[in-house]
Design an enzyme around this catalytic site. Structure first.
Site, short mmCIF file in Angstrom:
data_model
loop_
_atom_site.label_atom_id
_atom_site.label_comp_id
_atom_site.label_asym_id
_atom_site.label_seq_id
_atom_site.Cartn_x
_atom_site.Cartn_y
_atom_site.Cartn_z
N HIS A 1 0.89 -1.22 -0.01
CA HIS A 1 -0.01 0.01 0.01
C HIS A 1 0.84 1.10 0.00
CE1 HIS A 1 -3.49 -2.39 1.86
NE2 HIS A 1 -2.61 -2.95 2.35
N GLU B 1 2.56 -0.86 4.43
CA GLU B 1 2.31 0.31 4.09
C GLU B 1 3.75 1.12 3.80
OE1 GLU B 1 -0.51 2.08 3.41
OE2 GLU B 1 -2.06 1.06 4.57
N HIS C 1 -2.56 -3.35 -3.27
CA HIS C 1 -3.66 -2.96 -2.93
C HIS C 1 -4.80 -2.92 -4.49
CE1 HIS C 1 -6.44 -0.93 0.26
NE2 HIS C 1 -7.14 -2.28 -0.14
N ASP D 1 -3.22 2.04 -5.08
CA ASP D 1 -2.00 2.08 -4.49
C ASP D 1 -1.54 0.73 -4.24
OD1 ASP D 1 -4.17 1.53 -2.53
OD2 ASP D 1 -2.63 1.43 -0.99
#
Length: 182
Positions: free
Chosen positions: A35, A117, A153, A163
């Site tokens: 992400h 992330e 994602h 993303d």
């Protein structure tokens, strides 16, 4: 050297998120989902991502925070622009990162994935330090779990998510030693 303890990767800075659930008995971690995130949008190094994942974001600090302060989301890992890796949820547990999603026909990717992330956005490249940290982490995950693929994602929630975005260099992620699927 064993760098793992109950699903926690010891080289990462640990910051516990309350936003997780136990994995169902017998569930195998087989997917890594990448992400991007920046809070406020397009700003880096603010500490707001950590606050979001630990339910401490202040809606008065920024107009965007008033929209997201009630979200109860998390990711297993966050990699800052400088390459620091922070872990919020044990990889043995489910983090709330994927939402409505499907991979190879299997719904609810949170159940069998690990979320990473990267501090960034869809509109600019990620840093060399982030790729170095990501690949180190991917190698550690592959040594610990039966990871079959790394995906974005955007690939498990097409039309809903974009993303890690067009600037993510999938070729550089291959250095982590896990098959890239997108």
């Amino acid at each position: 050297m064993n760098n793992w303890q109950q699903g926690w990767w010891l080289p990462a800075r640990r910051t516990d998120s309350p936003n997780f659930a136990p994995r169902e008995n017998g569930e195998t971690v087989s997917l890594v989902v990448l992400h991007n995130i920046s809070l406020p949008p397009f700003e880096y190094g603010t500490g707001a991502v950590e606050k979001l994942f630990t339910n401490r974001i202040n809606p008065a600090e920024h107009p965007f925070f008033s929209v997201i302060h009630e979200l109860r989301v998390s990711s297993h890992f966050f990699i800052s622009r400088a390459g620091e890796t922070v872990q919020f949820v044990s990889c043995d547990d489910v983090a709330y990162h994927a939402g409505v999603s499907s991979f190879r026909g299997r719904e609810k990717c949170n159940a069998f994935s690990i979320g990473i992330e990267l501090e960034g956005c869809d509109f600019e490249p990620f840093t060399d330090a982030q790729y170095q940290s990501l690949n180190t982490l991917l190698r550690a995950l592959a040594a610990r779990y039966p990871i079959e693929a790394v995906t974005g994602h955007q690939h498990i929630a097409p039309g809903r998510k974009s993303d890690p975005g067009h600037f993510f260099d999938w070729e550089r992620a291959k250095e982590g030693g896990i098959a890239i699927v997108h």
